[in-house]
Design a protein around this motif. Structure first.
Motif, PDB file in Angstrom:
ATOM      1  N   ASP A   1      54.209  42.425  60.686  1.00 48.87           N
ATOM      2  CA  ASP A   1      55.232  41.703  60.598  1.00 48.87           C
ATOM      3  C   ASP A   1      54.274  40.564  59.406  1.00 48.87           C
ATOM      4  N   LEU A   2      53.195  39.453  60.147  1.00 57.73           N
ATOM      5  CA  LEU A   2      52.105  38.892  59.371  1.00 57.73           C
ATOM      6  C   LEU A   2      51.949  40.160  58.031  1.00 57.73           C
ATOM      7  N   ARG A   3      51.489  41.413  58.428  1.00 58.24           N
ATOM      8  CA  ARG A   3      51.406  42.043  57.129  1.00 58.24           C
ATOM      9  C   ARG A   3      52.122  41.821  56.138  1.00 58.24           C
ATOM     10  N   LEU A   4      53.590  42.149  56.456  1.00 52.80           N
ATOM     11  CA  LEU A   4      54.694  42.894  55.240  1.00 52.80           C
ATOM     12  C   LEU A   4      54.642  40.475  55.056  1.00 52.80           C
ATOM     13  N   THR A   5      54.380  39.369  55.566  1.00 53.61           N
ATOM     14  CA  THR A   5      54.494  38.596  54.815  1.00 53.61           C
ATOM     15  C   THR A   5      53.157  38.070  54.188  1.00 53.61           C
ATOM     16  N   ARG A   6      51.980  38.521  54.469  1.00 56.85           N
ATOM     17  CA  ARG A   6      51.408  38.457  53.617  1.00 56.85           C
ATOM     18  C   ARG A   6      51.885  39.586  52.446  1.00 56.85           C
ATOM     19  N   GLN A   7      52.184  40.202  52.263  1.00 57.19           N
ATOM     20  CA  GLN A   7      52.118  40.921  51.386  1.00 57.19           C
ATOM     21  C   GLN A   7      53.255  40.162  50.366  1.00 57.19           C
ATOM     22  N   VAL A   8      54.171  39.498  50.909  1.00 57.45           N
ATOM     23  CA  VAL A   8      55.430  38.764  50.457  1.00 57.45           C
ATOM     24  C   VAL A   8      54.477  37.621  49.361  1.00 57.45           C
ATOM     25  N   ALA A   9      53.126  37.140  50.596  1.00 53.69           N
ATOM     26  CA  ALA A   9      51.918  36.124  49.842  1.00 53.69           C
ATOM     27  C   ALA A   9      51.969  36.794  48.594  1.00 53.69           C
ATOM     28  N   MET A  10      50.903  38.118  48.408  1.00 58.12           N
ATOM     29  CA  MET A  10      50.163  38.853  47.825  1.00 58.12           C
ATOM     30  C   MET A  10      51.048  38.930  46.291  1.00 58.12           C
ATOM     31  N   GLN A  11      52.174  38.884  46.363  1.00 61.13           N
ATOM     32  CA  GLN A  11      53.135  39.805  45.064  1.00 61.13           C
ATOM     33  C   GLN A  11      53.256  37.970  44.368  1.00 61.13           C
ATOM     34  N   ALA A  12      53.273  37.147  45.485  1.00 52.37           N
ATOM     35  CA  ALA A  12      53.613  35.664  45.030  1.00 52.37           C
ATOM     36  C   ALA A  12      52.760  35.302  44.351  1.00 52.37           C
ATOM     37  N   LEU A  13      52.380  35.568  43.856  1.00 53.31           N
ATOM     38  CA  LEU A  13      51.114  34.617  43.425  1.00 53.31           C
ATOM     39  C   LEU A  13      50.820  34.774  42.033  1.00 53.31           C
ATOM     40  N   PRO A  14      51.183  36.362  42.023  1.00 53.26           N
ATOM     41  CA  PRO A  14      50.971  37.315  39.546  1.00 53.26           C
ATOM     42  C   PRO A  14      52.552  36.215  39.644  1.00 53.26           C
ATOM     43  N   SER A  15      53.455  36.013  40.640  1.00 54.37           N
ATOM     44  CA  SER A  15      54.904  36.343  40.414  1.00 54.37           C
ATOM     45  C   SER A  15      54.640  34.449  39.646  1.00 54.37           C
ATOM     46  N   ILE A  16      53.750  33.411  40.477  1.00 57.35           N
ATOM     47  CA  ILE A  16      53.739  32.089  39.933  1.00 57.35           C
ATOM     48  C   ILE A  16      52.860  32.206  39.122  1.00 57.35           C
ATOM     49  N   ARG A  17      51.906  32.667  38.696  1.00 59.73           N
ATOM     50  CA  ARG A  17      51.472  32.944  37.095  1.00 59.73           C
ATOM     51  C   ARG A  17      52.101  33.479  35.849  1.00 59.73           C
ATOM     52  N   LEU A  18      52.833  33.818  36.711  1.00 59.27           N
ATOM     53  CA  LEU A  18      53.399  34.871  35.166  1.00 59.27           C
ATOM     54  C   LEU A  18      54.557  34.510  34.427  1.00 59.27           C
ATOM     55  N   ILE A  19      55.392  33.415  36.268  1.00 54.87           N
ATOM     56  CA  ILE A  19      56.184  31.415  35.706  1.00 54.87           C
ATOM     57  C   ILE A  19      55.937  30.696  34.633  1.00 54.87           C
ATOM     58  N   GLN A  20      54.106  30.470  35.062  1.00 52.33           N
ATOM     59  CA  GLN A  20      53.564  29.016  34.790  1.00 52.33           C
ATOM     60  C   GLN A  20      53.300  29.955  33.070  1.00 52.33           C
ATOM     61  N   GLU A  21      52.179  30.761  33.178  1.00 52.55           N
ATOM     62  CA  GLU A  21      52.148  31.159  31.947  1.00 52.55           C
ATOM     63  C   GLU A  21      53.601  30.964  31.062  1.00 52.55           C
ATOM     64  N   ASN A  22      54.869  31.624  31.630  1.00 49.69           N
ATOM     65  CA  ASN A  22      55.936  31.624  30.233  1.00 49.69           C
ATOM     66  C   ASN A  22      56.265  30.279  30.026  1.00 49.69           C
ATOM     67  N   ASP A  23      56.043  29.296  31.037  1.00 50.66           N
ATOM     68  CA  ASP A  23      55.897  27.876  30.801  1.00 50.66           C
ATOM     69  C   ASP A  23      54.773  26.982  29.945  1.00 50.66           C
ATOM     70  N   LYS A  24      53.905  27.952  30.007  1.00 46.14           N
ATOM     71  CA  LYS A  24      52.783  27.164  29.544  1.00 46.14           C
ATOM     72  C   LYS A  24      52.804  27.427  27.756  1.00 46.14           C
ATOM     73  N   ALA A  25      53.232  29.392  28.051  1.00 46.11           N
ATOM     74  CA  ALA A  25      53.735  30.093  26.809  1.00 46.11           C
ATOM     75  C   ALA A  25      54.872  28.824  25.639  1.00 46.11           C
ATOM     76  N   LEU A  26      55.962  28.367  26.176  1.00 39.73           N
ATOM     77  CA  LEU A  26      57.136  28.266  25.359  1.00 39.73           C
ATOM     78  C   LEU A  26      56.687  26.580  24.948  1.00 39.73           C
ATOM     79  N   SER A  27      56.095  25.683  25.992  1.00 39.50           N
ATOM     80  CA  SER A  27      55.571  24.518  25.476  1.00 39.50           C
ATOM     81  C   SER A  27      54.397  24.348  24.151  1.00 39.50           C
ATOM     82  N   ALA A  28      53.451  25.569  24.650  1.00 36.50           N
ATOM     83  CA  ALA A  28      52.707  25.497  23.834  1.00 36.50           C
ATOM     84  C   ALA A  28      53.595  25.427  22.012  1.00 36.50           C
TER      85      ALA A  28
END
Length: 356
Positions: free
Chosen positions: A202-229
């Motif tokens: 279960d912890l391995r599955l949760t770690r996979q979720v965390a791994m997927q969350a990292l690029p997703s956070i960056r994607l949303i962050q990049e979109n916000d940066k692009a829109l702000s720019a």
């Protein structure tokens, strides 16, 4: 991807932390297995909620709508068509070319809209920058969560290895001894070991979720940066350039109008100059014609001479006719006189015999 890799196995601090986590696991106490990694797994719910809030951020949608509204307003007021001639339909319906005053009034209206939208965009930009910072903190927290899950997985694997190499073999050896509860202890240990294995999975599955969350956070962050720019670019470049284009278009329009006025004045001057020259030429021709004429025109002299000759001829003819008429009158008078005499003579002869 270096920031989502687990720390090196040779890190003494990490090995000590993993050993401490593994020491919390006791196969004889099932509760320790249930509690193992539970606090770390709860971060999954927090990360999911944060991701959901970032994905459905109303500020981002409103910023996009405001940006589209401003761009539509800027495109709707096309200053490049300021000097174009109206088309046939526009002329038929009376929508002729707007004057500078009308253009300025329209600009004032559009400027008010743009300033209002600009204030909203500036507010959205501030909120987007705050979201970028918040997402950056979320990324750091998620990365720490990822490493914590990796440590718990390593601790669980270490506990499983100890169970397989130490605890369970020892219970297996004791199960053949005189203790009647030894087999049950062995069975419970094996069940706890399987539960721990499921927990690590279960912890391995949760770690996979965390791994997927990292690029997703960056994607949303990049979109916000692009829109702000993009908002910053529109406010700092597009709107000033649009105003500058309008000012240039108005200046060019006024120059065209001034040029048209100068051309009209020049055309009028040329027209007057040409008209004056033509009038002078015509007047001069008439005057010179009259000046070059004699006191009497030859045609008039000829007609007068012909009339005079005719008059003389008429006089001579009439005089001749008068003489002829008078000659005839003399003869006729003589004849008349002779007839009178004969008549008188005849009458006297008739009276004389009566006297006898």
């Amino acid at each position: 991807m270096n920031d989502i890799q687990t720390a090196p196995q040779t890190d003494p601090a990490r090995e000590a932390a993993i050993a401490g986590l593994a020491a919390q696991i006791d196969l004889a106490e099932p509760a320790t297995i249930l509690r193992f990694g539970a606090a770390t797994q709860t971060r999954a719910q927090e990360a999911a909620n944060a991701m959901l809030e970032g994905a459905k951020n109303a500020e981002t949608g409103e910023a996009g709508q405001s940006l589209n509204a401003m761009l539509a307003a800027l495109r709707g007021f096309d200053v490049t068509k300021l000097g174009e001639k109206p088309g046939l339909v526009a002329r038929l319906f009376g929508r002729a070319k707007a004057g500078v005053g009308s253009i300025v009034m329209r600009y004032e209206t559009v400027r008010g809209q743009i300033e209002s939208i600009g204030d909203k965009l500036d507010h959205h930009r501030t909120r987007l920058l705050e979201d970028v910072e918040r997402l950056d903190r979320l990324y750091t927290a998620t990365l720490e969560w990822f490493h914590a899950l990796a440590d718990h997985i390593a601790a669980g694997e270490l506990a499983l290895k100890r169970a397989d190499t130490e605890t369970i073999p020892a219970l297996e050896a004791a199960s053949t001894g005189p203790d009647p509860l030894a087999p049950q202890k062995l069975r419970d240990a094996r069940a706890a070991r399987d539960e721990l294995d499921r927990r690590v999975h279960d912890l391995r599955l949760t770690r996979q979720v965390a791994m997927q969350a990292l690029p997703s956070i960056r994607l949303i962050q990049e979109n916000d940066k692009a829109l702000s720019a993009r908002i910053q670019s529109v406010l700092a470049n597009t709107v000033p350039l649009w105003r500058q284009q309008l000012a240039q278009a108005l200046a060019i329009h006024r120059m065209k109008e001034a040029g048209a006025a100068v051309k009209a004045a020049t055309d009028l001057t040329n027209q007057l100059l040409t008209a004056n020259a033509e009038t002078l030429r015509q007047g001069n021709a008439e005057a010179r014609t009259e000046l070059e004429r004699g006191v009497f025109d030859m045609d008039a002299v000829k007609r007068a001479n012909a009339a005079l000759v005719g008059t003389i001829e008429d006089s001579l003819r009439i005089a001749e006719q008068g003489r002829t008429a008078r000659g005839q009158a003399v003869q006729e008078l003589a004849m008349c006189e002779a007839e009178i005499r004969r008549a008188l003579t005849a009458a006297k002869a008739r009276t004389e015999p009566g006297k006898q």
